[in-house]
Design a protein around this motif. Structure first.
Motif, PDB file in Angstrom:
ATOM      1  N   HIS A 269      32.412 -36.219 109.721  1.00 32.28           N
ATOM      2  CA  HIS A 269      33.811 -35.837 109.479  1.00 32.28           C
ATOM      3  C   HIS A 269      34.484 -36.779 108.461  1.00 32.28           C
ATOM      4  O   HIS A 269      33.827 -37.347 107.611  1.00 32.28           O
ATOM      5  CB  HIS A 269      34.606 -35.813 110.780  1.00 32.28           C
ATOM      6  CG  HIS A 269      33.927 -35.151 111.924  1.00 32.28           C
ATOM      7  ND1 HIS A 269      33.593 -33.820 111.924  1.00 32.28           N
ATOM      8  CD2 HIS A 269      33.491 -35.638 113.120  1.00 32.28           C
ATOM      9  CE1 HIS A 269      33.001 -33.503 113.065  1.00 32.28           C
ATOM     10  NE2 HIS A 269      32.919 -34.599 113.801  1.00 32.28           N
TER      11      HIS A 269
ATOM     12  N   TYR B 159      37.511 -37.832 105.463  1.00 32.42           N
ATOM     13  CA  TYR B 159      38.122 -37.231 104.271  1.00 32.42           C
ATOM     14  C   TYR B 159      38.001 -38.176 103.089  1.00 32.42           C
ATOM     15  O   TYR B 159      38.530 -39.287 103.107  1.00 32.42           O
ATOM     16  CB  TYR B 159      39.604 -36.955 104.569  1.00 32.42           C
ATOM     17  CG  TYR B 159      40.394 -36.314 103.466  1.00 32.42           C
ATOM     18  CD1 TYR B 159      40.102 -35.031 103.012  1.00 32.42           C
ATOM     19  CD2 TYR B 159      41.486 -36.986 102.899  1.00 32.42           C
ATOM     20  CE1 TYR B 159      40.869 -34.429 102.024  1.00 32.42           C
ATOM     21  CE2 TYR B 159      42.263 -36.394 101.914  1.00 32.42           C
ATOM     22  CZ  TYR B 159      41.949 -35.113 101.476  1.00 32.42           C
ATOM     23  OH  TYR B 159      42.716 -34.519 100.496  1.00 32.42           O
TER      24      TYR B 159
ATOM     25  N   THR C 186      38.736 -42.002 108.045  1.00 33.70           N
ATOM     26  CA  THR C 186      37.554 -41.818 108.879  1.00 33.70           C
ATOM     27  C   THR C 186      37.830 -40.841 110.021  1.00 33.70           C
ATOM     28  O   THR C 186      38.971 -40.439 110.281  1.00 33.70           O
ATOM     29  CB  THR C 186      37.076 -43.152 109.478  1.00 33.70           C
ATOM     30  OG1 THR C 186      37.914 -43.490 110.590  1.00 33.70           O
ATOM     31  CG2 THR C 186      37.114 -44.267 108.449  1.00 33.70           C
ATOM     32  N   TRP C 187      36.759 -40.530 110.744  1.00 36.24           N
ATOM     33  CA  TRP C 187      36.821 -39.671 111.924  1.00 36.24           C
ATOM     34  C   TRP C 187      37.740 -40.222 113.002  1.00 36.24           C
ATOM     35  O   TRP C 187      38.220 -39.486 113.867  1.00 36.24           O
ATOM     36  CB  TRP C 187      35.416 -39.536 112.531  1.00 36.24           C
ATOM     37  CG  TRP C 187      34.841 -40.874 112.928  1.00 36.24           C
ATOM     38  CD1 TRP C 187      34.121 -41.722 112.143  1.00 36.24           C
ATOM     39  CD2 TRP C 187      34.996 -41.535 114.187  1.00 36.24           C
ATOM     40  NE1 TRP C 187      33.808 -42.874 112.831  1.00 36.24           N
ATOM     41  CE2 TRP C 187      34.329 -42.787 114.088  1.00 36.24           C
ATOM     42  CE3 TRP C 187      35.615 -41.195 115.397  1.00 36.24           C
ATOM     43  CZ2 TRP C 187      34.282 -43.691 115.145  1.00 36.24           C
ATOM     44  CZ3 TRP C 187      35.559 -42.101 116.443  1.00 36.24           C
ATOM     45  CH2 TRP C 187      34.890 -43.329 116.307  1.00 36.24           C
TER      46      TRP C 187
ATOM     47  N   SER D 159      37.151 -32.564 108.347  1.00 35.64           N
ATOM     48  CA  SER D 159      37.593 -32.760 106.959  1.00 35.64           C
ATOM     49  C   SER D 159      38.628 -31.732 106.540  1.00 35.64           C
ATOM     50  O   SER D 159      39.582 -32.052 105.822  1.00 35.64           O
ATOM     51  CB  SER D 159      36.376 -32.699 106.028  1.00 35.64           C
ATOM     52  OG  SER D 159      35.377 -33.603 106.442  1.00 35.64           O
TER      53      SER D 159
ATOM     54  N   THR E  81      32.188 -36.063 102.822  1.00 35.05           N
ATOM     55  CA  THR E  81      32.130 -37.076 103.884  1.00 35.05           C
ATOM     56  C   THR E  81      31.516 -38.354 103.329  1.00 35.05           C
ATOM     57  O   THR E  81      31.070 -38.393 102.173  1.00 35.05           O
ATOM     58  CB  THR E  81      31.273 -36.568 105.047  1.00 35.05           C
ATOM     59  OG1 THR E  81      29.933 -36.384 104.579  1.00 35.05           O
ATOM     60  CG2 THR E  81      31.809 -35.252 105.601  1.00 35.05           C
TER      61      THR E  81
ATOM     62  N   GLU F  31      26.110 -31.694 109.080  1.00 35.66           N
ATOM     63  CA  GLU F  31      27.224 -32.477 108.537  1.00 35.66           C
ATOM     64  C   GLU F  31      28.296 -31.561 107.946  1.00 35.66           C
ATOM     65  O   GLU F  31      29.499 -31.792 108.131  1.00 35.66           O
ATOM     66  CB  GLU F  31      26.700 -33.448 107.477  1.00 35.66           C
ATOM     67  CG  GLU F  31      27.777 -34.265 106.761  1.00 35.66           C
ATOM     68  CD  GLU F  31      28.323 -35.424 107.589  1.00 35.66           C
ATOM     69  OE1 GLU F  31      28.843 -36.373 106.997  1.00 35.66           O
ATOM     70  OE2 GLU F  31      28.268 -35.363 108.839  1.00 35.66           O
TER      71      GLU F  31
ATOM     72  N   MET G 276      32.812 -30.422 108.458  1.00 33.91           N
ATOM     73  CA  MET G 276      33.849 -30.312 107.431  1.00 33.91           C
ATOM     74  C   MET G 276      34.607 -28.998 107.581  1.00 33.91           C
ATOM     75  O   MET G 276      35.834 -28.958 107.549  1.00 33.91           O
ATOM     76  CB  MET G 276      33.228 -30.369 106.026  1.00 33.91           C
ATOM     77  CG  MET G 276      32.758 -31.719 105.568  1.00 33.91           C
ATOM     78  SD  MET G 276      32.450 -31.769 103.768  1.00 33.91           S
ATOM     79  CE  MET G 276      34.131 -31.782 103.107  1.00 33.91           C
TER      80      MET G 276
ATOM     81  N   GLY H  19      25.169 -36.295 109.207  1.00 37.48           N
ATOM     82  CA  GLY H  19      26.036 -37.182 109.969  1.00 37.48           C
ATOM     83  C   GLY H  19      25.344 -37.714 111.199  1.00 37.48           C
ATOM     84  O   GLY H  19      24.196 -37.356 111.500  1.00 37.48           O
TER      85      GLY H  19
END
Length: 532
Positions: free
Chosen positions: A95, A97, A112-113, A138, A161, A180, A184, A257
């Motif tokens: 996750h 951005y 971050t996540w 994301s 990511t 992954e 998003m 991820g």
């Protein structure tokens, strides 16, 4: 038979590198999945201007230092340098951005996540798609930035990511592994790509803003496991290995991820199998036979690295509070001139927890260092409660923190088990918390009331998982990923299984009822603290 040194010098090895929350780890494996060498770099996220982030320079310093530590380990053991390998894989925290302009400049600090700052966007997108969009995702970060009217939005050329970013800079390819990518934006498991109808709905939603891009233009390309996702460029080789030994042209697997690498590292990609990864965060991944009956705010719907549907019960917080308390207890030992290895302290205190009362004697802990979406907590503030009528002992104290480490995640798992009544044939746990045998794994079995398996490879983690995905590139034309894992990697792996112990199950249930009833205390503490 070739010696390990010959295997390394001939390039019949694979490298996996994972950017974890507290450590960047690089491993070198052979084609049977055996770890030959490893290297680490410790790092921590920073809370800057209300955002959990990592500095861009730290990303590259950490990558180079972890890789350098790996090569030094190879040199010390095998007296040779790494110049070539069969393939490389990059993994990172899922996750988040990272938006970039057309010149490759990061437009805003990496979000971050761990951030819970996209509540409005997450709720609106969940309603629009009829599909749960958690705050970590994301697309929630992108839409929240649009709602906030942030200046950088019109300049976006690409967003991705952490794993996607590092992979892009090393290979020049803007791609993601399908697992992954599913963190998003929602994936259509039939087309193995982003859901086209939801893409269209989002583009219509933002149409009035007249941005110079549409969503499908700025998302990474989606690839399943087994596909070549680019090759190490000359610039990428210098970026990864400034010493100049590593040659360019090495194949890369799709970047994934920590959720995807966790499934690989526990051989949990078949339907009805699952895994639980516990570290800074905790998440349970269960591969579904069919879609859930409805949307649940507590559950993400993502995919395996091969594109199968997965339900994820995610908690932002897990072991951080335990680590801080053990550090404090270690400092108290130092005051008396006693110095012990960290592993010994963890093992001793974890085993001490087994002496505690089954319900922890009335103690409660909420290790919320960051916000926790599953309990509607926007900001973190760890809280430990020992009421006057509780039994405050070291054993109960340790047991409480082990119980609470899985508390938030359990709330999502209860939905899957009790409401959706999904079939679970096996759950495999991995992460450092399970290193001490039969402690955290036994507690987790009681918390979920299902058997928990722990493999002998439980502490290897995501770097090993992405290295295995890199290794699969060499065999993907001939066998499936399931066959690769079953027949080559895990064929002789030792597994221990913890069955739920009835009295502990009952004790945990009493604990979790108190946990839920008093969670307002943690919320109020976080509210007051955030306003100071």
């Amino acid at each position: 038979m070739q010696s390990i040194k010959q295997i390394i010098t001939s390039g019949k090895t694979c490298i996996g590198i994972e950017f974890g929350s507290t450590r960047i780890k690089a491993v070198l494996i052979d084609h049977q999945g055996n770890i030959l060498a490893s290297g680490n770099f410790n790092w921590e996220n920073q809370f800057v201007n209300g955002i959990w982030t990592y500095d861009l320079n730290q990303i590259w310093l950490g990558l180079q230092q972890a890789y350098q530590a790996l090569t030094q380990n190879v040199l010390e053991i095998y007296e040779t340098h790494i110049t070539q390998v069969s393939s490389i894989g990059i993994s990172g925290m899922m996750h988040g951005y990272m938006p970039f302009d057309s010149h490759g400049n990061l437009l805003t600090p990496f979000r971050t996540w761990r951030n819970n700052i996209t509540s409005d966007a997450a709720k609106k997108l969940t309603a629009l798609f009829n599909y749960n969009i958690p705050q970590r995702w994301s697309i929630a970060h992108l839409y929240q930035a649009i709602l906030n009217q942030e200046d950088h939005i019109s300049q976006i050329d690409y967003f991705t990511t952490l794993a996607g970013y590092v992979h892009w800079k090393l290979t020049g390819e803007k791609v993601l592994g399908i697992c992954e990518a599913s963190g998003m934006f929602p994936i259509d498991t039939q087309t193995q790509n982003y859901d086209a109808a939801m893409i269209a709905n989002f583009n219509q939603l933002i149409e009035e803003n007249h941005f110079p891009w549409t969503l499908n233009q700025i998302l990474p390309k989606v690839l399943p496991a087994g596909k070549i996702a680019g090759k190490l460029t000359a610039e990428g080789a210098k970026l990864l290995d400034p010493s100049g030994y590593l040659q360019s042209g090495i194949k890369f697997c799709p970047p994934e991820g920590d959720a995807g690498t966790g499934m690989i590292a526990t051989n949990s990609i078949k339907e009805t199998t699952g895994n639980i990864s516990a570290g800074t965060s905790a998440f349970a991944m269960i591969v579904l036979e069919k879609s859930l009956s409805r949307v649940y705010e507590q559950l993400d719907i993502v995919t395996t690295p091969t594109g199968k549907l997965v339900a994820m019960a995610h908690a932002n917080n897990c072991t951080t509070d335990i680590n801080v308390w053990i550090k404090l207890l270690s400092e108290s030992l130092h005051c008396f001139g006693v110095t012990l290895p960290a592993d010994k302290i963890y093992e001793t205190l974890f085993n001490k927890a087994l002496e505690g009362e089954k319900d922890c004697g009335g103690l409660l802990s909420y290790g919320f260092y960051s916000g926790e979406h599953s309990v509607d907590l926007p900001n973190g503030c760890p809280v430990f409660l020992h009421p006057t009528d509780s039994h405050f002992s070291l054993a109960n104290f340790m047991r409480t923190h082990l119980y609470s480490a899985f508390g938030a995640m359990k709330l999502g798992m209860d939905i899957l088990i009790q409401q959706e009544k999904i079939t679970i044939s096996k759950i495999v746990a991995h992460g450092g918390i399970f290193k001490t045998p039969n402690v955290a794994s036994g507690i987790l079995a009681a918390a979920l009331n299902v058997p928990i398996a722990v493999m002998s490879t439980a502490s290897e983690g995501g770097a090993w998982g992405i290295a295995l995905l890199a290794g699969y590139l060499e065999m993907s034309d001939d066998i499936s990923l399931t066959q690769y894992l079953d027949e080559i990697i895990f064929k002789h792996t030792d597994i221990s299984i913890n069955q739920p112990e009835p009295s502990t199950v009952q004790g945990y249930e009493r604990f979790i009822q108190g946990y839920k009833q008093n969670i307002s205390v943690a919320k109020e503490a976080a509210r007051i603290y955030s306003n100071t």
